[in-house]
Write a protein that holds these residues in place. Structure first.
Motif, mmCIF file in Angstrom:
data_model
loop_
_atom_site.group_PDB
_atom_site.id
_atom_site.type_symbol
_atom_site.label_atom_id
_atom_site.label_comp_id
_atom_site.label_asym_id
_atom_site.label_seq_id
_atom_site.Cartn_x
_atom_site.Cartn_y
_atom_site.Cartn_z
ATOM 1 N N THR A 54 9.850 6.086 -8.335
ATOM 2 C CA THR A 54 10.191 6.336 -7.098
ATOM 3 C C THR A 54 10.015 5.135 -5.809
ATOM 4 O OG1 THR A 54 8.298 7.789 -6.398
ATOM 5 C CG2 THR A 54 10.214 8.774 -7.425
ATOM 6 N N ASN A 55 8.816 4.442 -6.181
ATOM 7 C CA ASN A 55 8.465 3.270 -5.252
ATOM 8 C C ASN A 55 8.959 2.057 -5.591
ATOM 9 O OD1 ASN A 55 6.940 5.199 -3.453
ATOM 10 N ND2 ASN A 55 5.530 5.097 -4.878
ATOM 11 N N PRO A 56 9.172 1.106 -4.379
ATOM 12 C CA PRO A 56 9.481 -0.516 -4.598
ATOM 13 C C PRO A 56 8.436 -0.859 -5.495
ATOM 14 C CG PRO A 56 9.696 0.225 -2.328
ATOM 15 C CD PRO A 56 8.828 1.236 -3.043
ATOM 16 N N ALA A 57 7.000 -0.688 -5.456
ATOM 17 C CA ALA A 57 6.030 -1.298 -6.111
ATOM 18 C C ALA A 57 4.853 -0.162 -6.262
ATOM 19 C CB ALA A 57 5.490 -2.563 -5.586
ATOM 20 N N ILE A 71 23.261 1.080 -13.491
ATOM 21 C CA ILE A 71 22.118 1.242 -12.731
ATOM 22 C C ILE A 71 21.346 -0.195 -12.670
ATOM 23 C CG2 ILE A 71 19.608 2.243 -12.543
ATOM 24 C CD1 ILE A 71 20.821 4.488 -14.311
ATOM 25 N N LYS A 72 21.470 -0.802 -11.510
ATOM 26 C CA LYS A 72 20.884 -2.161 -11.375
ATOM 27 C C LYS A 72 19.391 -1.871 -10.919
ATOM 28 C CE LYS A 72 24.942 -4.515 -9.510
ATOM 29 N NZ LYS A 72 24.743 -5.501 -10.472
ATOM 30 N N SER A 73 18.356 -2.654 -11.833
ATOM 31 C CA SER A 73 17.220 -2.385 -11.677
ATOM 32 C C SER A 73 16.314 -3.841 -11.245
ATOM 33 C CB SER A 73 16.499 -2.027 -12.948
ATOM 34 O OG SER A 73 15.091 -2.125 -12.961
ATOM 35 N N ALA A 74 15.618 -3.772 -10.176
ATOM 36 C CA ALA A 74 14.881 -4.969 -9.860
ATOM 37 C C ALA A 74 13.492 -4.798 -10.170
ATOM 38 C CB ALA A 74 14.952 -5.072 -8.271
ATOM 39 N N SER A 75 13.384 -3.755 -11.079
ATOM 40 C CA SER A 75 11.911 -3.493 -11.548
ATOM 41 C C SER A 75 11.285 -4.567 -12.621
ATOM 42 C CB SER A 75 11.688 -2.009 -12.188
ATOM 43 O OG SER A 75 10.360 -1.882 -12.734
ATOM 44 N N GLN A 76 10.098 -4.814 -12.668
ATOM 45 C CA GLN A 76 9.450 -5.429 -13.950
ATOM 46 C C GLN A 76 9.466 -4.592 -15.154
ATOM 47 O OE1 GLN A 76 6.447 -6.610 -11.068
ATOM 48 N NE2 GLN A 76 6.186 -8.406 -12.378
ATOM 49 N N LEU A 77 9.810 -3.415 -15.092
ATOM 50 C CA LEU A 77 9.411 -2.432 -16.175
ATOM 51 C C LEU A 77 10.927 -2.478 -16.920
ATOM 52 C CD1 LEU A 77 7.940 0.765 -14.259
ATOM 53 C CD2 LEU A 77 6.914 -0.640 -15.947
ATOM 54 N N VAL A 95 -3.421 -4.562 -10.676
ATOM 55 C CA VAL A 95 -2.344 -4.908 -10.949
ATOM 56 C C VAL A 95 -0.813 -4.476 -10.449
ATOM 57 C CG1 VAL A 95 -0.531 -5.315 -13.300
ATOM 58 C CG2 VAL A 95 -3.019 -5.464 -13.505
ATOM 59 N N THR A 96 -0.043 -5.168 -10.006
ATOM 60 C CA THR A 96 0.963 -4.457 -9.283
ATOM 61 C C THR A 96 2.204 -5.067 -9.847
ATOM 62 O OG1 THR A 96 -0.098 -4.995 -6.989
ATOM 63 C CG2 THR A 96 2.254 -4.618 -7.153
ATOM 64 N N LEU A 97 2.948 -3.810 -10.021
ATOM 65 C CA LEU A 97 4.549 -3.991 -10.747
ATOM 66 C C LEU A 97 5.222 -3.442 -9.853
ATOM 67 C CD1 LEU A 97 3.675 -2.866 -14.484
ATOM 68 C CD2 LEU A 97 4.114 -4.815 -13.661
ATOM 69 N N LYS A 98 6.502 -4.254 -9.813
ATOM 70 C CA LYS A 98 7.664 -3.580 -8.990
ATOM 71 C C LYS A 98 8.373 -2.598 -9.590
ATOM 72 C CE LYS A 98 9.418 -8.014 -7.511
ATOM 73 N NZ LYS A 98 10.377 -9.289 -7.507
ATOM 74 N N GLY A 99 8.506 -1.402 -8.987
ATOM 75 C CA GLY A 99 8.991 -0.059 -9.573
ATOM 76 C C GLY A 99 10.572 0.066 -9.507
ATOM 77 N N SER A 115 12.366 2.280 -7.372
ATOM 78 C CA SER A 115 12.729 2.579 -6.005
ATOM 79 C C SER A 115 13.853 3.786 -6.165
ATOM 80 C CB SER A 115 13.333 1.339 -5.171
ATOM 81 O OG SER A 115 12.634 0.464 -5.239
ATOM 82 N N ASN A 116 13.636 4.714 -6.998
ATOM 83 C CA ASN A 116 14.511 5.992 -7.051
ATOM 84 C C ASN A 116 15.844 5.415 -7.390
ATOM 85 O OD1 ASN A 116 13.368 8.589 -6.630
ATOM 86 N ND2 ASN A 116 12.947 8.007 -4.325
ATOM 87 N N PHE A 117 16.032 4.458 -8.420
ATOM 88 C CA PHE A 117 17.339 4.069 -8.797
ATOM 89 C C PHE A 117 18.394 3.859 -7.699
ATOM 90 C CE2 PHE A 117 15.538 6.645 -12.255
ATOM 91 C CZ PHE A 117 14.916 5.810 -13.217
ATOM 92 N N PRO A 118 18.205 3.178 -6.859
ATOM 93 C CA PRO A 118 19.053 2.925 -5.553
ATOM 94 C C PRO A 118 20.409 2.502 -5.976
ATOM 95 C CG PRO A 118 17.568 1.203 -5.249
ATOM 96 C CD PRO A 118 17.072 2.111 -6.477
ATOM 97 N N GLY A 119 21.587 2.914 -5.527
ATOM 98 C CA GLY A 119 22.708 2.421 -5.575
ATOM 99 C C GLY A 119 23.257 2.528 -7.008
ATOM 100 N N ILE A 120 23.219 3.610 -7.834
ATOM 101 C CA ILE A 120 23.802 3.774 -8.962
ATOM 102 C C ILE A 120 25.385 3.714 -8.895
ATOM 103 C CG2 ILE A 120 24.330 5.461 -10.773
ATOM 104 C CD1 ILE A 120 21.697 6.545 -10.604
ATOM 105 N N GLN A 121 25.984 2.900 -9.588
ATOM 106 C CA GLN A 121 27.814 2.348 -9.331
ATOM 107 C C GLN A 121 28.240 3.355 -10.479
ATOM 108 O OE1 GLN A 121 27.498 -1.822 -9.580
ATOM 109 N NE2 GLN A 121 26.688 -1.929 -7.618
ATOM 110 N N PHE A 122 29.376 3.866 -10.068
ATOM 111 C CA PHE A 122 30.417 4.637 -11.056
ATOM 112 C C PHE A 122 31.143 3.344 -11.407
ATOM 113 C CE2 PHE A 122 34.411 6.095 -12.109
ATOM 114 C CZ PHE A 122 34.060 7.527 -12.604
ATOM 115 N N VAL A 123 31.340 3.180 -12.798
ATOM 116 C CA VAL A 123 31.994 2.215 -13.302
ATOM 117 C C VAL A 123 33.695 2.645 -13.816
ATOM 118 C CG1 VAL A 123 31.962 0.532 -15.213
ATOM 119 C CG2 VAL A 123 29.951 0.996 -14.076
ATOM 120 N N GLU A 124 33.324 3.593 -14.726
ATOM 121 C CA GLU A 124 34.612 4.384 -15.028
ATOM 122 C C GLU A 124 34.561 5.430 -15.451
ATOM 123 O OE1 GLU A 124 36.233 1.848 -18.356
ATOM 124 O OE2 GLU A 124 34.419 2.100 -19.608
ATOM 125 N N LEU A 125 35.717 6.430 -15.490
ATOM 126 C CA LEU A 125 35.723 7.742 -16.026
ATOM 127 C C LEU A 125 36.253 7.400 -17.390
ATOM 128 C CD1 LEU A 125 35.906 10.717 -15.485
ATOM 129 C CD2 LEU A 125 38.512 10.361 -15.044
#
Length: 335
Positions: A157-160, A230-236, A195-199, A201-211
């Motif tokens: 849920t968090n940015p990091a 789901i675009k992920s900026a996380s290091q995970l 140790v700090t990791l990028k999380g 962030s609650n999966f922001p901006g889930i994009q609908f691609v196609e039905l």
């Protein structure tokens, strides 16, 4: 501990004598002792805490962390990292060639899990050991399952998120003698580092691609199957299996049903996932909702719950904190 340090000092003396292609030849005893002491001083005994060995690690950085929750036992998670950098205190002159670790994962002061890594190669770059974490099992502390779920929730849920790794590392280094080359192992080098990791962030901006398809049944229940990104900026990078979210109208909070993200495997960047939204007994007007979404589109709010993972209660409790949205376009137009 005293005898371990004496043994270590002897090995370091040998390393000093073997360095720089016979540069010790003709050197005075004072110079040789000074060189050995320079090496030995790279390692310190942490005498106040039982079980600590030589402490020479100043920092740990993970460029990425891979977690696989597919094991049937929720207390066992497969862990690895393709990019681990271990900072050592300045002045370490020996060429470390490999390492293995015995690690305790600590979050908010609580020891929540442990893992032991296999031997992996390492390369010294200045005062940094560049290595990896080979595939191993992260064992969740049975008594601290709730704290581990909270750890997952924070990463999700968090940015990091910052946590602590501590334990011991064993290292191999090459010892070049006048008539032979040997590999020497030093065991029990203590480390403790935040140790700090990028999380996520609650999966922001889930994009609908196609039905993919939508179906309304005779009893007015419905299924909407689509592809989302789901675009992920996380290091995970994580493998979670099927993950379910209670689904609501984002504006009115009217219950819509449950959305299952099938085989939710996330890596940094784009992640194309199949999402299946179905009405449930909590859906009060399924026909009206299906018609409205088909003709007008809608913003869905996805919220985790304790049973978000049907197979992993620890993961499910971690995902329960997730809340995000996705814009559904006019489905009759998207079909």
């Amino acid at each position: 501990m005293k005898y371990a340090f004496i043994t270590f000092a002897i090995v370091m003396m040998a390393a000093a004598l073997s360095s720089s292609s016979n540069s010790h030849v003709g050197a005075s005893p004072r110079r040789l002792i000074k060189r050995a002491m320079t090496i030995a001083q790279c390692f310190k005994i942490s005498g106040t805490t039982p079980g600590r060995g030589f402490q020479a690690v100043s920092s740990i950085t993970l460029g990425a962390l891979d977690l696989d929750f597919s094991d049937p036992d929720p207390l066992k998670i497969t862990l690895s990292s393709p990019d681990m950098k271990v900072g050592v205190i300045p002045g370490l002159p020996v060429p470390i060639t490999g390492a293995r670790q015995n690690v305790i994962l600590v979050d908010k002061g609580v020891e929540i899990a442990t893992f032991n890594t296999p031997w992996v190669p390492g390369v010294m770059n200045g005062n940094v050991l560049e290595t990896t974490v080979g595939s191993t099992t992260l064992n969740v502390n049975y008594a601290n399952q709730d704290q581990f779920s909270a750890f997952i929730a924070s990463l999700t849920t968090n940015p990091a998120h910052t946590f602590t790794l501590k334990g011991t590392v064993d290292v191999n280094f090459t010892l070049t003698l006048p008539f032979s080359v040997r590999t020497i192992t030093i065991d029990g080098i203590y480390f403790e580092s935040d140790v700090t990791l990028k999380g996520f962030s609650n999966f922001p901006g889930i994009q609908f691609v196609e039905l993919i398809e939508k179906t309304e049944n005779a009893d007015k229940s419905f299924t909407i199957k689509s592809k989302v990104n789901i675009k992920s900026a996380s290091q995970l990078s994580v493998k979670m299996g099927d993950v379910r979210f209670n689904t609501f109208d984002a504006v009115s909070s009217e219950p819509i049903g449950v959305t299952t993200l099938e085989q939710l495997n996330l890596v940094p960047g784009d992640n194309f996932i199949i999402a299946v939204t179905t009405s449930t007994s909590a859906t009060t007007n399924p026909h009206d909702i299906f018609t409205r979404v088909s003709k007008n589109g809608e913003k869905f709010r996805l919220k985790g719950f304790a049973a978000s993972s049907a197979t992993d209660t620890i993961l499910g409790n971690g995902i329960a904190a997730v809340e995000t949205t996705v814009d559904i376009p006019i489905l009759d137009k998207a079909a």
